[in-house]
Design an enzyme around this catalytic site. Structure first.
Site, mmCIF file in Angstrom:
data_model
loop_
_atom_site.group_PDB
_atom_site.id
_atom_site.type_symbol
_atom_site.label_atom_id
_atom_site.label_comp_id
_atom_site.label_asym_id
_atom_site.label_seq_id
_atom_site.Cartn_x
_atom_site.Cartn_y
_atom_site.Cartn_z
ATOM 1 N N SER A 120 0.830 -1.195 0.000
ATOM 2 C CA SER A 120 0.000 0.000 0.000
ATOM 3 C C SER A 120 0.871 1.254 0.000
ATOM 4 C CB SER A 120 -0.961 -0.055 1.192
ATOM 5 O OG SER A 120 -2.010 0.866 1.037
ATOM 6 N N ASP A 127 -8.326 -6.042 -5.494
ATOM 7 C CA ASP A 127 -7.997 -4.891 -4.639
ATOM 8 C C ASP A 127 -8.786 -3.673 -5.127
ATOM 9 O OD1 ASP A 127 -6.891 -2.896 -3.106
ATOM 10 O OD2 ASP A 127 -4.830 -3.578 -3.364
ATOM 11 N N HIS A 142 -6.893 -6.084 -0.643
ATOM 12 C CA HIS A 142 -5.704 -5.278 -0.314
ATOM 13 C C HIS A 142 -4.853 -5.997 0.747
ATOM 14 C CE1 HIS A 142 -3.617 -1.523 -0.644
ATOM 15 N NE2 HIS A 142 -3.790 -1.180 0.613
#
Lengths: 793, 793
Positions: free
Chosen positions: A370, A490, A521
């Site tokens: 991320s 995601d 994610h």
């Protein structure tokens, strides 16, 4: 369950024997000893937890070689061979399978084949092939997903190296670094790297707090590489302060006037301080924060220091957050400069004593998921010396692709109303220290006002603010190798981020690898279906420790997890539309009418009282008339054979809005009633994987079919501002006039089973992502002038 | 949130000063030094992570004392006092609250009062009251629930003791043991205790594998107490082998003939081997299993060894599982005998070298939840020497109360079809070792056949098989103190287990304490609303380390968490019906008819296709006519004031069955639409609580109101076989004849808010717990002869 394994090297027998001798699995007198003796020598290593021969005998007595006899009983006689069945019955037990439960002692091969575990085809194991069989076994993945040799770490096998003061080096087996470092007693330090920038405008260079976890062996002369995770969340987050923007507001017609004039953030820049190596001291602060990433931990035990730094504005550091801008990249990069001796750091914010990374071998990899993976990409784009590779997971490659799309404000999943400014607030954790807050508060407010203006939620247009936050435009200096990881499901950092980056990276003369898994994610280190962590060991051993194992040749450039069978990984040379064949479908051929109208009434979502996720589900179902009237649903013809949708589908619409503005959304849906995979990997065994000796554990997981069947699945989405029908620059449009609007949906690699069917839903307000206008707008689609382009393999 | 705190002692000022001096918070020259100097001395201890004065200054500069000044700035001048506001602004920051976020720097008292944190009422803190204020602060619970002094552990404050080879003892602060032991580098051993019993009938005494985690300080002469957890799951579980019994079968009419004749399990008993202390050796096997209980870990860092043993039939041990029978108690007890020097253990199953617990101070506490807590109760009932106290959580006190009720087979929640035999299969983990399996298989099969016969799922009647598994009938020897913990929403081990035990323990001359929380089958160590772990430190420091702190006087015998406000704990002298006033309600007064009929049709549940939990919810709602016709629903009058239902309600029914057999179930339900507490404690902060220095972490949790409102809540249940209307012995009944059947429901302590309403649901098949007969049975209730007795406070 296929235990796919890509990280195992096929080495010459001579090399195998050498490595086995080094670890004492095989005696130097192998050829002079009896087979029973050689078995005894090898198998005694599987029980490092016992110190006496009689204890060892008892362990051997717990292992049946067949339904009559234990290994201890077998060893009582001088045998010259084990049948292949007996050897692999033992092997499976060492791999932690339960005899006569997971497999039959009389037929270990059934399970070996089911789980795709390697074995030697032969009648018997004897002195002639034992070395090969043993080496293969040690490099085979056990039930917990780790190779057998790695599982021995937690039992204390490597203690002989860990506790030996004269053994102070990395040790390789099958090309990978072994856990011979003391992870129980690591050195934990905090230093303050001096930046060249002053983002909080106090007239002083900002200091960047850096946390170092390094093996204590480095205090005795060993130099180690670093896994560095630039992590804006490392100092904590201000979740309570995260004021999200209101999204229940009408669209604003874009004009020349209502887009902000770009101005750079105000930052002081200084000359770099010259390092005086002779005067450096040891660190004076011990790290108290917890480690946050299991992949880094795994490598710690294998002799890689772990470095964490939050960057400007995070707790312990000076400065201000500036979500995604070049100063953020700079501060993340400056940490690497310290690690390679090109920058000074202080022992404390008093700035009196400098301290050097004397223990660093100057080879660095960046890791993280991320925002953390984003910064890995960002720093790689600077071409900084010492950064050899990045493992960038679920990373943003352009912040416009995170918070905007085709001229619209578009939220990441479950983050409605979030933007660059609110994310900056969340990460400005140095305000948690009240002494810091007293000094910074005024500049912080100015900075947030700057972000709020420049990010421009009014129009959603691309601008220089976004362009300097687009790492894909800054790749000319990138010279490290690249591992990308992304979940095909995601919806936070959408896969188009990695897709677009990949297309650019392919043009560069660097090693580049891509993994696409079936998760949302999440990271994939701990999946049972693939030896990702082991592959990374091979990769990093070569990139940072020069083990010359040709890691890049061990697996194809692109590995993609199947969405029907989670233990199937598809090998591809690349990921784009060209790996399939193009298809184009005029929409009127799929509908009974030539023109279709739907009306976004602006109130439906609120009246229904649903969460965004409930809304999306109900919207795709379309059973409620209020929702059905807000969409245009078109089904493509049923798939009469298994196939795969690849790359980025594109929609071409001829559309008219009832107003002089408009937003269009499209969902691509696959219909079929079946058990689909979960998008969160399910726990197979908690804490199953030991990362080192008496250290941390990772949980084994995999995607599994859900217990309930579902009728459909959302594959991809796309959104566009009608005013942007000509491209990046918005233009005026007239009400009720048709415009040709084309845009791409999320990229995918989607296995379409026979009899499944694709469908398109064309609509306007996407409750969880777009703004939600309160006024009614009618959209008319000319289906004869609208088409859907996609690629099938 | 009330941070209730019971574990803080009020000690004389002199003692406070002595303890502060010992830890270097206060200088021996306190009276000669300036106030600023004393502040500096004390506060420098809050930052053990920095080693230089300039680093320390920086830490002081991060702490604002008010909205203008930091502590560093304040220390620059020689001040004689801090305002009380300034002191407590600092205090709250040290307790990890965020200034100007969690509280205003200008008014710390608002938060102190809201969270029930203690403070000194004064204008200023100066030399005259600083010691008192500092001592109170160090013993105040921080935001993460731990006392400030305990939070310093993870920052390295106690390293000076941990690393000092001359410091080798327990250290107390405010009556509790401090984390001055090296938990990073523990000694982990496995030994094999010799039992007097031979349960697998191989002619040899069974060996019991025992895992020991002890501080390395014990190798240098220190003797420590032990927290011992007898844990049948420690060696792993055979979940795949757990064949549950079919429960979709008709009731069997109970006769004299269809109840099995009791026979004891066949076990060889030997004379105890005499210990020859002179010949013992060190252990020769290192433990490789992971620690499993955070409460034990917490105490490890405070100088308590942790002992785990699975018992007969578990992995590494000989023998057979025999769910709950006296041999199981014996083997759990024999481990304690080894810990006190009264029994031999071997270094390996070769039985050649013995090994003694030379490091044990012979003071032992047993801990654990569920089966583990059950064994604590079981061993306590033997009166074994050395067992000083037990902390028994969610424990079974009679196996009949776990698998049976009033002549019926009754499953624990979510365990339909489980019984003594299937639980034995699950725990017989020594079969995981194939060598063991080869030897044991035949005896194991016989043992399972024995359990299957003797447990008697046919009739469900009480028998000697169950009587020897009823620890409440064996309490005459119990002589240790007792801490009981149970969730009032535990439907696995139902609260009647602890309730019935408590009534018996009250008669014994032992210290006894009870905690009832609002959870299901969970532990409460990490709840924010109460300092349970800290209380246990006080308790165990007295019981096992003789710290003479009068722990038993610090809190009332019974503490009960409120079901409306989770941070309210009610103090009671005991827990029974007598703490309230008795009420009795004839059911016909609440209904329009005098006789009611319902029919259990035997097919409804299956036809509806619901899970047992979905069924229960729908059944209480009663909206579906198929379910409404299978029950008799009666509402009591609405509560016109706040009150509390206490103890065990009792139902008296006059009932006739259409057959010569029958099963009756009753639910007690509370109706009101509101946000009720979750029964799983919610995460407040992951890994918030450090258990020692660089060791394990516990997650802070509390029960919180659910986001959705609910209309009702099930409070209690009860079940009975109609053939048992005369009591424990079933008798014949005639179809359609009325019998008076009385039975108690689960005990409770339930806060009934104003305007809520109690209701009874009388029915037959309880899908998740009773057998589910396939045939139709009609029940007739004479409401005029039926009543409900309960107690209200």
């Amino acid at each position: 369950m296929n235990y796919n394994q890509y990280g195992r090297l096929h080495l010459p027998l001579e090399q195998q024997q050498k490595e086995l001798e080094q670890l004492d699995f095989v005696s130097k007198n192998y050829n002079k000893l009896s087979f029973s003796n050689n078995i005894y020598t090898a198998f005694s290593n599987f029980f490092p937890e016992v110190t006496s021969n009689e204890s060892l005998d008892y362990k051997f007595d717990l292992l049946a070689i067949n339904n009559q006899k234990t290994l201890k009983q077998w060893l009582n006689k001088d045998n010259t061979a084990l049948s292949n069945c007996e050897f692999y019955a033992l092997a499976l037990q060492l791999l932690n399978y339960e005899a006569n439960q997971d497999f039959d002692l009389s037929d270990p091969f059934k399970l070996l084949k089911e789980n795709q575990l390697p074995f030697i085809e032969t009648d018997k194991i004897d002195d002639t092939n034992f070395i090969e069989a043993l080496y293969l076994l040690l490099n085979t993945r056990a039930k917990n997903g780790y190779e057998l040799i790695d599982n021995l770490a937690d039992k204390g096998f490597f203690l002989k190296y860990i506790e030996d003061p004269h053994f102070n080096q990395h040790l390789f087996f099958n090309g990978k670094s072994l856990p011979v470092f003391d992870a129980q007693n690591m050195i934990r330090e905090v230093v303050y790297v001096e930046s060249d920038l002053d983002t909080d405008l106090d007239g002083q260079k900002d200091l960047l707090q850096v946390t170092i976890f390094r093996p204590k062996e480095t205090d005795f002369g060993l130099k180690v590489p670093s896994l560095y995770t630039a992590n804006p969340y490392f100092g904590g987050t201000n979740d309570d302060k995260n004021d999200l923007h209101n999204v229940d507001e009408n669209l604003t017609k874009v004009t020349m006037e209502n887009q902000p004039y770009f101005r750079e953030a105000t930052i002081n820049t200084f000359e770099k301080t010259v390092l005086d190596a002779s005067s450096t001291q040891h660190a004076e602060e011990t790290a108290t924060r917890q480690r946050i990433y299991r992949l880094n931990d795994y490598f710690f035990a294998r002799g890689f220091a772990n470095i964490y730094a939050g960057g400007f504005g995070t707790r312990g550091s000076d400065g201000l957050r500036n979500t995604g801008d070049p100063s953020e990249t700079t501060c993340a990069k400056e940490v690497i400069e310290w690690l390679t001796g090109d920058r000074i750091a202080y022992t404390s914010p008093a700035r009196t004593k400098t301290t050097a990374a004397f223990w660093s071998n100057s080879n660095i990899a960046m890791t993280g998921k991320s925002y953390l993976g984003t910064l890995a990409t960002a720093v790689a784009s600077t071409g900084v010396k010492g950064l050899k590779t990045i493992i960038s997971e679920a990373a943003i490659s352009s912040w416009y692709d995170y918070y905007r799309e085709n001229g619209l404000v578009i939220a990441p999943d479950a983050c409605q109303g979030e933007d660059c400014d609110s994310l900056a607030v969340v990460c400005q954790s140095n305000l948690k220290d009240s002494g810091h807050a007293l000094k910074l508060q005024e500049q912080f407010k100015k900075q947030m006002a700057y972000l709020q203006e420049q990010q421009d939620r009014t129009t959603g247009q691309y601008s220089e603010f976004w362009d300097i936050r687009n790492y894909r435009h800054q790749l000319e200096k990138l010279n490290c190798s690249y591992i990308g990881v992304h979940g095909l499901n995601d919806w936070n950092v959408k896969p188009k981020n990695v897709y677009k980056l990949w297309q650019e990276l392919e043009k560069l003369p660097i090693k580049h690898k891509l993994f696409l898994h079936q998760g949302e994610h999440v990271y994939m280190n701990n999946l049972a279906s693939i030896d990702f962590t082991n592959m990374m060991n091979l990769w990093l051993s070569e990139e940072l420790l020069n083990s010359q194992n040709n890691a890049a040749e061990q697996w194809p450039n692109v590995l993609i997890q199947d969405n029907i069978e989670a233990d199937v990984w598809h090998a591809e040379k690349t990921w784009n539309n060209a790996i399939g064949a193009p298809h184009s479908q005029v929409l009127s051929e799929l509908a009974s009418e030539k023109v279709k109208i739907f009306t976004d009434n602006g109130q439906t979502f609120k009246q229904l009282g649903l969460s965004p996720r409930q809304w999306e589900n109900a919207f795709i179902k379309g059973e409620l008339s209020e929702l059905a009237s807000e969409q245009l649903k078109i089904r493509l013809s049923q798939n009469n054979t298994d196939s795969t949708l690849v790359g980025r589908p594109k929609i071409n619409l001829s559309v008219a809005s009832s107003m002089n503005k408009g937003q269009l959304s499209v969902m691509l849906v696959e219909y079929q009633k079946r058990h689909r995979l979960s998008i969160v990997p399910q726990i197979i065994e908690m804490n199953a994987q030991p990362l080192g000796y008496q250290f941390a554990y990772e949980t084994l997981r995999e995607f599994k079919p859900q217990t309930q069947t579902t009728d459909f699945k959302l594959i991809a989405k796309g959104h566009a501002n009608l005013q942007n029908y000509q491209g990046k620059q918005a233009v005026d449009i007239n009400p009720n006039e048709f415009y040709k609007l084309s845009f791409e949906l999320q990229p995918t690699y989607y296995h379409l089973p026979k009899d499944s069917q694709l469908g398109l839903i064309i609509y306007s307000t996407d409750v969880g992502m777009t703004k939600r206008p309160l006024e009614q707008t009618t959209y008319t689609i000319d289906l004869t002038q609208s088409s859907f382009n996609y690629s099938i393999k």
